[in-house]
Scaffold this motif. Structure first.
Motif, PDB file in Angstrom:
ATOM      1  N   ARG A   5      30.680  34.452  29.104  1.00 11.27           N
ATOM      2  CA  ARG A   5      31.803  33.526  29.045  1.00 11.27           C
ATOM      3  C   ARG A   5      31.467  32.253  29.810  1.00 11.27           C
ATOM      4  NH1 ARG A   5      36.901  35.597  32.476  1.00 11.27           N
ATOM      5  NH2 ARG A   5      37.552  33.484  31.916  1.00 11.27           N
ATOM      6  N   ARG A   6      32.239  31.215  29.558  1.00 11.13           N
ATOM      7  CA  ARG A   6      31.961  29.906  30.134  1.00 11.13           C
ATOM      8  C   ARG A   6      32.805  29.673  31.385  1.00 11.13           C
ATOM      9  NH1 ARG A   6      33.663  24.976  26.556  1.00 11.13           N
ATOM     10  NH2 ARG A   6      35.588  25.212  27.747  1.00 11.13           N
ATOM     11  N   ARG A  55      29.615  22.528  33.451  1.00 13.66           N
ATOM     12  CA  ARG A  55      29.947  23.596  32.486  1.00 13.66           C
ATOM     13  C   ARG A  55      28.739  24.523  32.378  1.00 13.66           C
ATOM     14  NH1 ARG A  55      32.207  21.350  27.063  1.00 13.66           N
ATOM     15  NH2 ARG A  55      33.967  20.937  28.472  1.00 13.66           N
ATOM     16  N   ILE A  56      28.953  25.803  32.704  1.00 15.05           N
ATOM     17  CA  ILE A  56      27.874  26.787  32.670  1.00 15.05           C
ATOM     18  C   ILE A  56      28.359  28.040  31.948  1.00 15.05           C
ATOM     19  CG2 ILE A  56      26.864  25.965  34.843  1.00 15.05           C
ATOM     20  CD1 ILE A  56      28.183  28.459  36.154  1.00 15.05           C
ATOM     21  N   TRP A  57      27.381  28.889  31.579  1.00 13.60           N
ATOM     22  CA  TRP A  57      27.673  30.182  30.969  1.00 13.60           C
ATOM     23  C   TRP A  57      27.071  31.280  31.834  1.00 13.60           C
ATOM     24  CZ3 TRP A  57      30.417  31.108  26.383  1.00 13.60           C
ATOM     25  CH2 TRP A  57      30.821  29.963  25.698  1.00 13.60           C
ATOM     26  N   CYS A  58      27.768  32.416  31.890  1.00 19.07           N
ATOM     27  CA  CYS A  58      27.297  33.535  32.709  1.00 19.07           C
ATOM     28  C   CYS A  58      27.722  34.848  32.070  1.00 19.07           C
ATOM     29  CB  CYS A  58      27.853  33.440  34.133  1.00 19.07           C
ATOM     30  SG  CYS A  58      29.656  33.600  34.220  1.00 19.07           S
ATOM     31  N   GLN A  59      27.194  35.958  32.582  1.00 22.53           N
ATOM     32  CA  GLN A  59      27.655  37.265  32.155  1.00 22.53           C
ATOM     33  C   GLN A  59      29.115  37.444  32.567  1.00 22.53           C
ATOM     34  OE1 GLN A  59      25.958  39.454  30.301  1.00 22.53           O
ATOM     35  NE2 GLN A  59      24.114  38.171  30.267  1.00 22.53           N
ATOM     36  N   THR A  60      29.881  38.104  31.717  1.00 20.99           N
ATOM     37  CA  THR A  60      31.310  38.267  31.988  1.00 20.99           C
ATOM     38  C   THR A  60      31.556  38.945  33.330  1.00 20.99           C
ATOM     39  OG1 THR A  60      31.795  38.370  29.619  1.00 20.99           O
ATOM     40  CG2 THR A  60      33.446  39.292  31.114  1.00 20.99           C
ATOM     41  N   GLY A  61      30.736  39.910  33.674  1.00 24.94           N
ATOM     42  CA  GLY A  61      30.919  40.619  34.934  1.00 24.94           C
ATOM     43  C   GLY A  61      30.648  39.767  36.167  1.00 24.94           C
ATOM     44  N   ASP A  62      29.896  38.659  35.998  1.00 23.57           N
ATOM     45  CA  ASP A  62      29.571  37.780  37.121  1.00 23.57           C
ATOM     46  C   ASP A  62      30.558  36.635  37.280  1.00 23.57           C
ATOM     47  OD1 ASP A  62      27.287  39.281  37.651  1.00 23.57           O
ATOM     48  OD2 ASP A  62      26.018  38.055  36.354  1.00 23.57           O
ATOM     49  N   TYR A  63      31.499  36.505  36.357  1.00 25.60           N
ATOM     50  CA  TYR A  63      32.324  35.300  36.293  1.00 25.60           C
ATOM     51  C   TYR A  63      33.081  35.035  37.591  1.00 25.60           C
ATOM     52  CZ  TYR A  63      35.864  31.986  34.728  1.00 25.60           C
ATOM     53  OH  TYR A  63      36.669  30.890  34.614  1.00 25.60           O
ATOM     54  N   ALA A  64      33.813  36.010  38.100  1.00 25.72           N
ATOM     55  CA  ALA A  64      34.695  35.779  39.248  1.00 25.72           C
ATOM     56  C   ALA A  64      33.900  35.364  40.487  1.00 25.72           C
ATOM     57  CB  ALA A  64      35.517  37.031  39.534  1.00 25.72           C
TER      58      ALA A  64
END
Length: 278
Positions: free
Chosen positions: A181-182, A235-244
């Motif tokens: 997710r972004r 604006r970056i993208w990451c793994q959903t689990g790393d978002y918070a």
């Protein structure tokens, strides 16, 4: 007195024997239909249950619900066929059952709406157990999905039980469905500061964090020209689990990095001009 009783018993016996003799074929046929129909219905219902349980499109709860409908529907068909062997007009019975079903449906309209919504949720799968969702005013992690209600654990740890109709009748945001997710960070800098330098510092922070994905690659941009600052975005993208955790860390590091580089994050300012009275 005894003679009358004997005659009555004899008459009943004769009537029963006559009736059995006249309907022997129908009884035999009805018994055969009952036995073989019941066996066929059981085999078909087990086959349908196995197919539904093994299908990836159906949740186990929905599979059990549909297999039960199929099973009892087949049994009802067998019973109707047996009654037809004795000349019973099944159409009138079905009409009565239909009327009763309509009355029950009207009485349980809200409950049946929840069941229908539950079936749609379990079939379409907008969310699964363990996923975090946002629907209307409800936010939390799904704990259990039933035919009537869905149980969630809110982000503050509280338990909430939601009727399925309230979930199905509004947009559902699923935070865990996609693997990446972004994240977008917006920060204001002073009009006297360098926009190029601010963008370079943001991209350097993104490149230094291994949780930031290189594809899609990070971008930094001028987002807005505000009253007291220039809005710079990352604006970056990451793994959903790393978002918070990544969003918290980057927000903190941007403030520290801008302070180190001498880039100001100004407070809202307003110029006020006063004129002397005439």
């Amino acid at each position: 007195m005894q003679t009358n009783t004997d005659f009555s018993t004899l008459d009943i016996t004769n009537v029963a024997a006559t009736w059995l003799e006249a309907h022997l074929v129908s009884i035999a046929g009805a018994f055969a239909v009952l036995v073989f129909g019941w066996l066929i219905a059981k085999v078909l219902s087990r086959w349908a249950d196995r197919v539904l349980q093994n299908s990836p499109r159906f949740d186990p709860t929905v599979a059990d619900f549909l297999s039960s409908i199929i099973k009892y529907g087949l049994y009802a068909l067998v019973i109707a066929t047996v009654l037809a062997q004795f000349g019973v007009q099944t159409t009138s019975i079905l009409a009565v059952i239909g009327s009763m079903g309509l009355a029950i449906g009207l009485a349980l309209q809200g409950t049946l709406s929840n069941v229908a919504s539950g079936v749609m949720i379990l079939t379409q799968r907008p969310f699964r157990v363990g996923e975090a969702i946002h629907a209307g005013s409800i936010k939390g992690v799904v704990q259990e999905i039933g035919l009537f209600t869905t149980e969630l654990k809110q982000f503050d740890g509280l338990y909430v039980q939601v009727p399925n109709t309230e979930l199905w009748n509004q947009p559902i945001i699923n935070f865990n469905r996609h693997p990446i997710r972004r994240f977008e960070l917006l920060v204001g800098i002073g009009y006297n500061d360098s926009m190029d330098k601010a963008r370079d510092e943001l991209l350097a922070l993104a490149a230094a964090d291994e949780r930031v994905l290189s594809d899609p690659e990070p971008i930094a941009f001028v987002n807005s020209l505000d009253e007291s600052s220039v809005g710079i975005g990352l604006r970056i993208w990451c793994q959903t689990g790393d978002y918070a955790e990544l969003s918290w860390d980057l927000t903190e590091r941007v403030k520290a990095k801008f302070d180190e580089a001498g880039i100001t994050i100004p407070f809202p300012q307003r110029e006020v001009t006063t004129r002397a009275g005439a």
